[in-house]
Scaffold this motif. Structure first.
Motif, mmCIF file in Angstrom:
data_model
loop_
_atom_site.group_PDB
_atom_site.id
_atom_site.type_symbol
_atom_site.label_atom_id
_atom_site.label_comp_id
_atom_site.label_asym_id
_atom_site.label_seq_id
_atom_site.Cartn_x
_atom_site.Cartn_y
_atom_site.Cartn_z
ATOM 1 N N GLU A 84 0.833 -1.219 0.000
ATOM 2 C CA GLU A 84 0.000 0.000 0.000
ATOM 3 C C GLU A 84 0.859 1.256 0.000
ATOM 4 O O GLU A 84 0.625 2.197 -0.756
ATOM 5 N N HIS A 88 1.372 4.091 -2.998
ATOM 6 C CA HIS A 88 1.025 5.486 -2.691
ATOM 7 C C HIS A 88 2.215 6.404 -2.971
ATOM 8 O O HIS A 88 2.073 7.451 -3.617
ATOM 9 N N LYS A 189 -5.212 4.268 -4.260
ATOM 10 C CA LYS A 189 -5.921 3.239 -3.501
ATOM 11 C C LYS A 189 -6.327 2.061 -4.388
ATOM 12 O O LYS A 189 -6.165 0.913 -4.010
#
Length: 201
Positions: A84, A88, A189
């Protein structure tokens, strides 16, 4: 003569723009001088050659990007949390610095020997750490077995392609700038979710 930082900044901004449009081979020092609003002699005073100027641009870009990106694998957390963060950070950086991936890809396609210049800067991908994280994730039942190189190439492809192909995508899909920026923001996301779901055992 004392070098003026604001002049140097103007030169670097102009060089980024010209290199992005024309690559190293197509760029001319006169064009960079014109873009910076200075004469060619002053440009040569700051940077003796086009290659030196290009190396400075590339060093600055890579010096900002790679340590932050590689640092994800040293952070706390399991592999899913690190994926994640990686996605990002990657999308955030290339969205704010769209010239970097296109410049690197363009130059390494034309001059693959310049990959050695990047290695000389001392940036080494943390391959061993990434492989270890994958192995730990598999053993913990968080992810299914996957080749670490396939995983990282898939993630990078999904992160960088929309930035590299922005003009083509906007032109074909008739997407305006604001909508495109919003789409890139949501991909921070959606790409992470997609990758994580594909790794579930």
């Amino acid at each position: 003569m004392e070098k003026d930082l604001s002049t140097e900044d103007r030169i670097l901004a102009a060089a980024r723009s010209i290199f992005q449009q024309k690559g190293l081979a197509g760029a001319r020092m006169q064009e960079i001088a014109n873009e910076a609003g200075i004469n060619k002699a002053l440009l040569h005073y700051y940077f003796r050659s086009k290659d030196k100027l290009f190396e400075r641009i590339l060093e600055e870009a890579i010096g900002k990007f790679l340590p932050e990106l590689f640092g994800v694998w040293e952070d706390e957390g399991n592999i899913l949390e690190k994926i994640e963060r990686f996605v990002h950070r990657y999308i955030s950086f290339v969205a704010e610095n769209p010239f970097v991936p296109s410049l690197i890809l363009q130059e390494l396609t034309i001059n693959p020997e310049k990959a050695g210049m990047i290695r000389k800067m001392g940036f080494k991908p943390p391959k061993d750490k990434m492989m270890m994280e994958v192995m730990i994730g598999v053993q913990a039942g968080l992810i299914r077995p996957v080749h670490p190189m396939d995983l990282i190439l898939n993630i990078i492809s999904m992160c960088v392609f929309p930035v590299l192909a922005r003009n083509m995508i906007q032109g074909i899909m008739l997407i305006d700038d604001l909508t495109y920026q919003e789409m890139i923001e949501t991909r921070k996301k959606s790409v992470a979710d997609f990758v994580i779901q594909s790794l579930r055992p």
